[in-house]
Write an enzyme that holds these catalytic residues in place. Structure first.
Site, PDB file in Angstrom:
ATOM      1  N   ALA A 159       0.848  -1.189   0.000  1.00  0.00           N
ATOM      2  CA  ALA A 159       0.000   0.000   0.000  1.00  0.00           C
ATOM      3  C   ALA A 159       0.884   1.240   0.000  1.00  0.00           C
ATOM      4  CB  ALA A 159      -0.895   0.013   1.233  1.00  0.00           C
ATOM      5  N   LYS A 160       0.576   2.153  -0.908  1.00  0.00           N
ATOM      6  CA  LYS A 160       1.286   3.440  -0.925  1.00  0.00           C
ATOM      7  C   LYS A 160       0.541   4.353   0.055  1.00  0.00           C
ATOM      8  CE  LYS A 160       3.179   6.767  -4.290  1.00  0.00           C
ATOM      9  NZ  LYS A 160       4.603   6.527  -4.024  1.00  0.00           N
ATOM     10  N   ALA A 161       0.822   4.144   1.324  1.00  0.00           N
ATOM     11  CA  ALA A 161       0.057   4.748   2.408  1.00  0.00           C
ATOM     12  C   ALA A 161       0.749   5.997   2.951  1.00  0.00           C
ATOM     13  CB  ALA A 161      -0.144   3.741   3.530  1.00  0.00           C
ATOM     14  N   TYR A 165       5.276   7.010   4.990  1.00  0.00           N
ATOM     15  CA  TYR A 165       6.343   7.854   4.450  1.00  0.00           C
ATOM     16  C   TYR A 165       7.081   8.647   5.526  1.00  0.00           C
ATOM     17  CZ  TYR A 165       5.704   6.437  -0.294  1.00  0.00           C
ATOM     18  OH  TYR A 165       5.689   5.673  -1.435  1.00  0.00           O
TER      19      TYR A 165
END
Length: 307
Positions: A159-161, A165
């Site tokens: 998941a690019k959550a 980051y």
């Protein structure tokens, strides 16, 4: 220029709103807990006009990310594709960086995250080379971070959550303070994972290697490099490798929507290869820019032209 104080329009929950009015309450759930998903997409001035690269793939990854996190998006793929096209078109952008994002609203607080609405935005603006034009031509200096990349059973790495980051930001911040351009993160077992926002490739004896994507994002630019390398008769092997294998590599480069194809000239004060952009990196970089600018007829299906 502040990101909040600009002319233009932002797509917000199905409507185009003036840029300065695209605001959200300070008690928005995602602001407090980081549960949200986003994408980074680029539009280029291509041969037949402005075109968005790999729009469908990026949109599918956004939907997949939300599914992984259990977020029910009130828009389908076609609606989100149309929103990204509109964000570029309605802002009269010749080239652009596009940021779709899905986040929880302010209906409640606490970790339960129940009865929360899901909101979606798409913004687009002009943004040049993420690591600088000189970095694209001469290569960048990177440092192995003291911070470890996520374990897949701690943070779901497919998941690019938003919240994940933080890991990238502290790693990059450390590298920048030490005079480097970027960070290299290792996985929990000490093998190379990726940069703070990029996938990594290394070249040795004419063969290209890249880590498996267990702890790294399955990058869309990364997948494109596989295709372009095959066109050149170059072999790419996915396997685990250690940082010292980069020290003795002939070439290394980062890939990503923001970074595009950026050579790595140095890791941990050790030159990689000749300490400049290598011939295979240069060839793939050139092929990539030909593709996104519409100069390669074999990949026109990856471009969505703005009408």
């Amino acid at each position: 220029m502040s990101m909040s104080d600009r002319d233009g329009l932002i797509w917000y929950d199905g409507e185009m709103v003036p840029w300065r009015e695209a605001t959200t309450h300070v008690l928005t759930h995602t602001l407090h807990y980081g549960m949200g998903c986003f994408e980074g997409v680029r539009a280029y001035h291509a041969e037949q006009g402005t075109a968005i690269f790999a729009l469908e793939a990026h949109t599918k990854r956004l939907l997949d990310s939300c599914k992984v996190l259990g977020m029910a998006i009130p828009y389908n793929k076609n609606q989100l594709i149309d929103a990204q096209i509109a964000a570029v078109r309605d802002n009269n952008l010749d080239s652009a960086y596009i940021r779709p994002m899905c986040f929880y609203g302010s209906e409640g607080m606490g970790l339960r995250a129940d009865n929360l609405s899901v909101h979606c935005i798409v913004a687009a603006w002009e943004w040049g080379s993420y690591l600088g034009q000189e970095g694209l031509e001469k290569g960048i200096r990177i440092k192995t971070s003291s911070y470890t990349r996520h374990h897949p059973n701690i943070a779901m790495t497919k998941a690019k959550a938003n919240g994940q980051y933080i890991n990238s930001m502290v790693a990059l911040g450390e590298a920048l303070k030490d005079g480097y351009d970027e960070a290299l993160l290792l996985d929990p077992e000490g093998y190379v994972a990726e940069g703070s926002g990029e996938n990594i490739f290394v070249v040795r004896d004419g063969v290209i290697y890249t880590p498996e994507t267990t702890t790294a994002l399955n990058g869309i630019t990364r997948k494109t490099i596989f295709k372009l390398a095959a066109d050149q008769g170059l072999q790419i092997i996915e396997r685990r490798f250690t940082r010292d294998e980069i020290y003795i590599a002939d070439e290394a480069f980062f890939t990503g929507t923001a970074a595009e194809v950026t050579p790595i000239a140095e890791l941990d004060n050790r030159p990689v290869g000749s300490g400049s952009r290598g011939p295979i990196t240069e060839r793939l970089q050139s092929d990539y820019f030909d593709l996104v600018h519409g100069r390669n007829e074999n990949y026109l299906d990856l471009l969505t032209y703005i009408k």
